[in-house]
Design a protein around this motif. Sequence first.
Motif, mmCIF file in Angstrom:
data_model
loop_
_atom_site.group_PDB
_atom_site.id
_atom_site.type_symbol
_atom_site.label_atom_id
_atom_site.label_comp_id
_atom_site.label_asym_id
_atom_site.label_seq_id
_atom_site.Cartn_x
_atom_site.Cartn_y
_atom_site.Cartn_z
ATOM 1 N N HIS A 12 -64.674 -2.777 9.368
ATOM 2 C CA HIS A 12 -65.347 -3.605 9.050
ATOM 3 C C HIS A 12 -65.005 -5.276 10.282
ATOM 4 O O HIS A 12 -64.977 -6.467 9.680
ATOM 5 C CB HIS A 12 -65.709 -4.286 8.265
ATOM 6 C CG HIS A 12 -66.719 -2.634 7.848
ATOM 7 N ND1 HIS A 12 -67.823 -2.372 8.177
ATOM 8 C CD2 HIS A 12 -66.942 -2.478 6.722
ATOM 9 C CE1 HIS A 12 -68.061 -1.089 7.776
ATOM 10 N NE2 HIS A 12 -67.067 -1.264 6.175
ATOM 11 N N VAL A 13 -63.871 -5.001 11.044
ATOM 12 C CA VAL A 13 -63.474 -6.178 11.562
ATOM 13 C C VAL A 13 -64.007 -6.081 12.816
ATOM 14 O O VAL A 13 -63.740 -5.545 13.677
ATOM 15 C CB VAL A 13 -61.665 -5.415 11.796
ATOM 16 C CG1 VAL A 13 -61.512 -4.539 12.952
ATOM 17 C CG2 VAL A 13 -60.801 -6.968 11.939
ATOM 18 N N ASP A 14 -64.034 -7.419 13.453
ATOM 19 C CA ASP A 14 -64.363 -8.047 14.830
ATOM 20 C C ASP A 14 -63.375 -8.993 15.413
ATOM 21 O O ASP A 14 -62.789 -9.693 14.575
ATOM 22 C CB ASP A 14 -65.867 -8.395 14.310
ATOM 23 C CG ASP A 14 -66.136 -8.785 16.251
ATOM 24 O OD1 ASP A 14 -66.229 -8.469 17.032
ATOM 25 O OD2 ASP A 14 -66.923 -9.881 15.475
ATOM 26 N N VAL A 15 -62.711 -8.540 16.764
ATOM 27 C CA VAL A 15 -61.881 -9.034 17.300
ATOM 28 C C VAL A 15 -62.605 -9.801 18.655
ATOM 29 O O VAL A 15 -63.072 -9.569 19.401
ATOM 30 C CB VAL A 15 -60.431 -8.179 17.451
ATOM 31 C CG1 VAL A 15 -59.855 -8.883 18.699
ATOM 32 C CG2 VAL A 15 -60.489 -7.708 16.830
ATOM 33 N N LYS A 16 -62.323 -11.507 18.950
ATOM 34 C CA LYS A 16 -62.384 -11.699 20.226
ATOM 35 C C LYS A 16 -61.136 -12.430 20.764
ATOM 36 O O LYS A 16 -60.889 -13.372 19.795
ATOM 37 C CB LYS A 16 -63.716 -12.908 19.621
ATOM 38 C CG LYS A 16 -64.559 -12.072 18.780
ATOM 39 C CD LYS A 16 -65.600 -12.110 19.926
ATOM 40 C CE LYS A 16 -66.932 -11.522 19.324
ATOM 41 N NZ LYS A 16 -67.464 -10.549 19.527
#
Length: 131
Positions: free
Chosen positions: A65-69
Motif C-alpha cells: 500500500h505504498v505510493d511513490v511520487k
Amino acid sequence: MNTELKQLIQDFIVIPMAIKVYEQDKKLVEDFYMANIYISMIDANIERLKKEIIETKKKMYTKYHVDVKRVGKTSYKWLSRGESGIIEYTPDELREMTKNIMGRYIYSTEFKVKDGFIDQLRRLEKENTFN
C-alpha cells in the motif's frame, strides 16, 4: 522500510528510465546493417520491462500500500499507511541503477528476429515470382 519494498520502489523509479533509454537506442540503430536484429532484441526487452513495471506496481499497491511520487529532479516521496519519507538519488546513482537493470534483462531475454526491410523485399519478390 524492508529490503523487498526498497527494491520495488527502486524498480518503480528505474524501469521507466530503462524503457526510455531502450526507445532512444532503437532510433540510433535504425540505420545499422541488420538493424532488425537489434530492434527485435530491444523490443523484446521493452515488452518484458513493461510487464515487470505492471507487476511491480501491483505488488507495491496491494502488498505494501505504498505510493511513490516524484518531487524533484532526482527525489521521490513515498507514502504508506501513514508513514512517509523522501528518497534521493544522485544522477550518477540513477544512471548506474538504470544500466544495471538493462544489463539484467538484455542477457536473459529471448527474442525472435523480426524481418528487416531487405528480408521483406526478398519475400515479396519470391511471392511475385511464383504468381
